[in-house]
Design an enzyme around this catalytic site. Structure first.
Site, PDB file in Angstrom:
ATOM      1  N   GLU A 148       0.826  -1.212   0.000  1.00 32.56           N
ATOM      2  CA  GLU A 148       0.000   0.000   0.000  1.00 32.56           C
ATOM      3  C   GLU A 148       0.858   1.259   0.000  1.00 32.56           C
ATOM      4  O   GLU A 148       0.542   2.237  -0.686  1.00 32.56           O
ATOM      5  CB  GLU A 148      -0.940  -0.016   1.213  1.00 32.56           C
ATOM      6  CG  GLU A 148      -1.931  -1.167   1.231  1.00 32.56           C
ATOM      7  CD  GLU A 148      -2.829  -1.208   0.003  1.00 32.56           C
ATOM      8  OE1 GLU A 148      -3.010  -0.150  -0.648  1.00 32.56           O
ATOM      9  OE2 GLU A 148      -3.342  -2.289  -0.319  1.00 32.56           O
ATOM     10  N   HIS A 151       1.999   2.042  -3.408  1.00 30.46           N
ATOM     11  CA  HIS A 151       1.042   2.820  -4.208  1.00 30.46           C
ATOM     12  C   HIS A 151       1.236   4.313  -3.968  1.00 30.46           C
ATOM     13  O   HIS A 151       1.220   5.117  -4.905  1.00 30.46           O
ATOM     14  CB  HIS A 151      -0.392   2.438  -3.832  1.00 30.46           C
ATOM     15  CG  HIS A 151      -0.903   1.210  -4.515  1.00 30.46           C
ATOM     16  ND1 HIS A 151      -0.938   1.087  -5.882  1.00 30.46           N
ATOM     17  CD2 HIS A 151      -1.414   0.057  -4.010  1.00 30.46           C
ATOM     18  CE1 HIS A 151      -1.451  -0.097  -6.201  1.00 30.46           C
ATOM     19  NE2 HIS A 151      -1.745  -0.739  -5.088  1.00 30.46           N
TER      20      HIS A 151
END
EC number: 3.4.24.-
Length: 295
Positions: A148, A151
């Protein structure tokens, strides 16, 4: 998947609202010159302005919407050992990735899930589900967090917003072309823009917006491989493969762990339509890509 799904739904809502506002305020007058001709260049420029506004409004609202939609409990002062570990781990990975410390939260969901969102790599949000935190080993949770944060570090939400802005431009452009055609050619209206134009353009905003989701989803699937690589760099390749393998095992036994396909963290199973709309590629493909990279 949550991050992309919330962004897309917000974007379609903003897009339809923008279309309605354009109609109500009479801004569609740029369509016609002398009441009969279509100003294609002016229409395209006009749609670009509204298309990118819609995309970036969605981006700026993404963190707010995610918190409200998922019921995220924000960790400001950790109350448990798990919360302290989560904050420390996110801080460590964020520093390693060279981004600002994200906000960190936990949301109440039994399935294994996580997401990151935010308009700025230094103003992001990272959240994990209770199911992920309780069932996964800390090494596996760390790998998911690395994915995450990848990202965020890769600027995926900004890039997605730019692509969505382009897509929005052509959604609005072609919706109004169809509306103009229906109004002038089918309904034979030759005095300004009639009711046929307004109704058709709003309906086509929704239809073309749905079709555009296939394009955005395709791009999103490409970005997942890069985020997996980032997670492997931050948390270790074996840990990233292990986390994906655990998610794959849980998704295959979805009923046992109460994991509906629409909420799976890193993949979606089902028919070809669902696969084309999925924001994530199959887990098996992602595991294979990491294994090949390691080899």
């Amino acid at each position: 998947m949550l991050r992309i799904g919330l962004f897309l739904l917000t974007n379609i809502a903003v897009l339809v609202l923008a279309g309605i506002v354009m109609n109500l305020l009479g801004l569609n007058g740029i369509l016609a010159s002398n009441g009969v001709d279509l100003d294609v260049g002016g229409l395209l420029a006009f749609c670009a302005v509204f298309g990118f506004i819609g995309s970036f409004v969605s981006l700026f609202l993404s963190k707010f919407m995610a918190k409200r939609a998922m019921g995220v409990h924000m960790i400001e002062q950790p109350q448990t050992a798990d919360e302290r570990w989560l904050l420390d781990t996110v801080k460590e990975l964020a520093d390693k990735a060279g981004i600002g410390m994200p906000e960190v939260g936990i949301f109440p969901a039994p399935e294994s899930n996580a997401f990151a969102t935010g308009w700025n790599r230094n103003e992001s949000l990272v959240a994990v589900s209770e199911g992920l935190l309780h069932r996964f080993s800390r090494e596996e949770v760390r790998a998911v967090l690395g994915h995450e944060i990848g990202h965020v570090a890769n600027g995926d939400m900004i890039t997605l917003s730019l692509i969505q802005g382009v897509v929005n431009t052509f959604v609005m452009f072609f919706a109004r072309l169809v509306g103009f055609f229906v109004d002038r050619v089918i309904l034979k209206n030759e005095e300004g823009l009639g009711i046929g134009y307004y109704i058709t353009s709003i309906v086509m905003d929704i239809v073309f917006g749905f079709i555009a989701m296939f394009i955005v989803a395709w791009f999103s699937r490409r970005r997942e491989f890069r985020a997996d690589e980032a997670g492997a760099n931050l948390a270790g390749t074996n840990a990233m493969i292990g986390a994906l393998a655990r998610l794959k095992a849980e998704s295959e036994a979805g009923a046992e762990v109460h994991m509906p396909s629409s909420m799976r963290a890193f993949g979606i199973s089902g028919n070809s339509m669902a696969m084309m709309l999925s924001s994530h590629p199959p887990l098996a493909d992602r595991i294979l890509a990491l294994q090949n990279r390691a080899a």
